[in-house]
Design an enzyme around this catalytic site. Structure first.
Site, short mmCIF file in Angstrom:
data_model
loop_
_atom_site.label_atom_id
_atom_site.label_comp_id
_atom_site.label_asym_id
_atom_site.label_seq_id
_atom_site.Cartn_x
_atom_site.Cartn_y
_atom_site.Cartn_z
N GLY A 31 0.81 -1.21 0.00
CA GLY A 31 0.00 0.00 0.00
C GLY A 31 0.84 1.25 0.00
O GLY A 31 2.02 1.22 -0.36
N HIS A 34 2.44 4.71 -4.93
CA HIS A 34 3.00 5.88 -5.62
C HIS A 34 3.20 5.48 -7.08
O HIS A 34 2.86 4.36 -7.48
CB HIS A 34 4.31 6.31 -4.96
CG HIS A 34 5.28 5.19 -4.75
ND1 HIS A 34 5.92 4.55 -5.79
CD2 HIS A 34 5.66 4.54 -3.62
CE1 HIS A 34 6.68 3.59 -5.30
NE2 HIS A 34 6.54 3.54 -3.99
N GLY A 36 5.63 4.56 -8.70
CA GLY A 36 6.41 3.34 -8.93
C GLY A 36 5.49 2.12 -8.97
O GLY A 36 5.55 1.31 -9.90
N HIS A 37 4.59 2.03 -7.97
CA HIS A 37 3.64 0.90 -7.97
C HIS A 37 2.74 0.96 -9.20
O HIS A 37 2.45 -0.06 -9.81
CB HIS A 37 2.71 0.98 -6.74
CG HIS A 37 3.42 0.83 -5.43
ND1 HIS A 37 3.48 1.84 -4.50
CD2 HIS A 37 4.06 -0.23 -4.89
CE1 HIS A 37 4.15 1.41 -3.44
NE2 HIS A 37 4.51 0.16 -3.64
N GLN A 61 8.04 -8.83 8.08
CA GLN A 61 9.24 -8.37 7.37
C GLN A 61 9.83 -7.09 7.95
O GLN A 61 10.83 -6.58 7.45
CB GLN A 61 8.97 -8.22 5.88
CG GLN A 61 8.09 -7.04 5.48
CD GLN A 61 7.77 -7.08 3.99
OE1 GLN A 61 6.98 -7.89 3.51
NE2 GLN A 61 8.41 -6.21 3.22
N GLN A 154 15.57 -7.84 -2.99
CA GLN A 154 14.29 -8.53 -2.75
C GLN A 154 13.85 -9.26 -4.03
O GLN A 154 13.38 -10.41 -3.99
CB GLN A 154 13.21 -7.51 -2.35
CG GLN A 154 11.80 -8.06 -2.44
CD GLN A 154 10.75 -7.11 -1.91
OE1 GLN A 154 10.59 -6.99 -0.72
NE2 GLN A 154 10.02 -6.44 -2.79
N SER A 187 7.33 4.39 -0.67
CA SER A 187 6.27 4.78 0.27
C SER A 187 6.87 5.52 1.46
O SER A 187 6.24 6.40 2.05
CB SER A 187 5.53 3.54 0.77
OG SER A 187 5.05 2.80 -0.33
O1 PAF Z 1 8.04 -4.71 -1.80
C1 PAF Z 1 7.04 -4.78 -1.07
O2 PAF Z 1 6.16 -3.92 -1.09
C2 PAF Z 1 6.93 -5.96 -0.12
O3 PAF Z 1 8.16 -6.34 0.37
C3 PAF Z 1 6.17 -7.17 -0.71
C4 PAF Z 1 6.92 -7.76 -1.88
C5 PAF Z 1 4.78 -6.72 -1.16
C6 PAF Z 1 6.02 -8.25 0.35
O4 PAF Z 1 5.33 -7.79 1.47
#
Ligand code: PAF
Length: 282
Positions: A31, A34, A36-37, A61, A154, A187
């Site tokens: 959530g 922005h 980028g998403h 995480q 990641q 974010s």
């Molecule tokens: O990059 C993220 O926003 C998070 O690490 C993900 C991949 C959604 C996992 O919670």
């Protein structure tokens, strides 16, 4: 746009559409969306018949409780933004839906790529990412899933997960989207002051400087010079700067060691942790 909050509902929606011959793209997020998403959703829209975005702030995480507590969230705004890019469905489960028994990570072999940089500086972080991404891939059995290269390590960890557990989804890495001054969209930027956002351009400037001088200076000279630049700016606290191979994620000293060099950085500014990276042969 459809909204689902249970695994059963999103799973039925995805499987029904795939049975009907539709190709499904998936963009997992936490959530506070922005540009980028939104660029990930747009890319997924181009390459699939329909796109699902998940919004779930994953507690496992966050290696620091305060980071989780301060993580921005505005579901109504996120929904508006997803509508603006024609997202087909949003999955926003509760913590109890994703962790019905206990909020804990599930053991996994992450490989050497997870040991350096973010892995070394955020203990348990990748275990948490892998735990939730595995659960999300089960709930949303899409054809392809899209992740930004800002979180480059990641992305590598998720590719490793999919390969080692033979999860049938294609992982697509997408370029970093930047503010006009070069600051990588995140974010967490929402927590910076206007002045902080301006000053944060130093991060990308330094990465570009490394790229410009990569073939002139040694790796240690490059690192020293950038460390000195951050030392001159009291408001920044450099957590790490590594020049590493982008496939193995192992830092190296001798330029000849890698054909795919990339510089990675994590910096604190105004209590906000910012990460960024740049390919050095681009
Ligand atoms: O990059 C993220 O926003 C998070 O690490 C993900 C991949 C959604 C996992 O919670």
């Amino acid at each position: 746009m459809h909204s689902y909050s249970t695994i059963q509902a999103i799973y039925s929606y995805v499987t029904k559409n795939r049975e009907d011959g539709k190709r499904v793209g998936f963009v997992p997020t936490m959530g506070a969306l922005h540009k980028g998403h939104l660029s990930l959703v747009q890319r997924a829209k181009k390459e699939n018949d329909l796109v699902i975005c998940s919004i779930f702030v994953n507690p496992t995480q966050f290696n620091e409780k305060s980071d989780l507590e301060n993580y921005p969230s505005d579901f109504n705004r996120d929904k508006e933004l997803l509508l603006s890019v024609d997202c087909d469905a949003v999955f926003f489960p509760s913590v109890n839906e994703m962790y019905p028994d206990e909020i804990k990570t599930e053991g996994t072999e992450l490989g050497e790529i997870a040991v350096t940089m973010e892995g070394a500086n955020r203990p348990g972080h990748f275990e948490g990412v892998v735990t939730i991404v595995r659960k999300l891939f089960k709930a949303v059995p899409a054809d392809a899933s899209y992740f930004g290269e800002k979180d480059y390590q990641q992305l590598a960890v998720i590719k490793h997960l999919v390969k080692s557990e033979q999860i049938p989804v294609k992982i697509v890495g997408c370029p970093i989207i930047r503010e006009e001054n070069g600051l990588a969209m995140s974010s967490r930027n929402e927590r910076l002051s206007q002045m902080g956002k301006k000053k944060a351009s130093l991060i990308y400037d330094q990465l570009k400087w490394i790229r410009e001088h990569y073939f002139e200076l040694s790796v240690s000279e490059l690192i020293q010079a950038v460390e000195m630049s951050f030392d001159e700016h009291d408001e920044f606290n450099l957590e790490y700067l590594s020049i590493a191979d982008e496939n193995t994620l192992q830092p190296f000293e001798d330029r000849r060691t890698s054909n795919h060099p990339r510089a990675f950085i994590a910096v604190w500014l105004e209590g906000v942790r910012l990460i960024d990276n740049i390919g050095l042969q681009e």
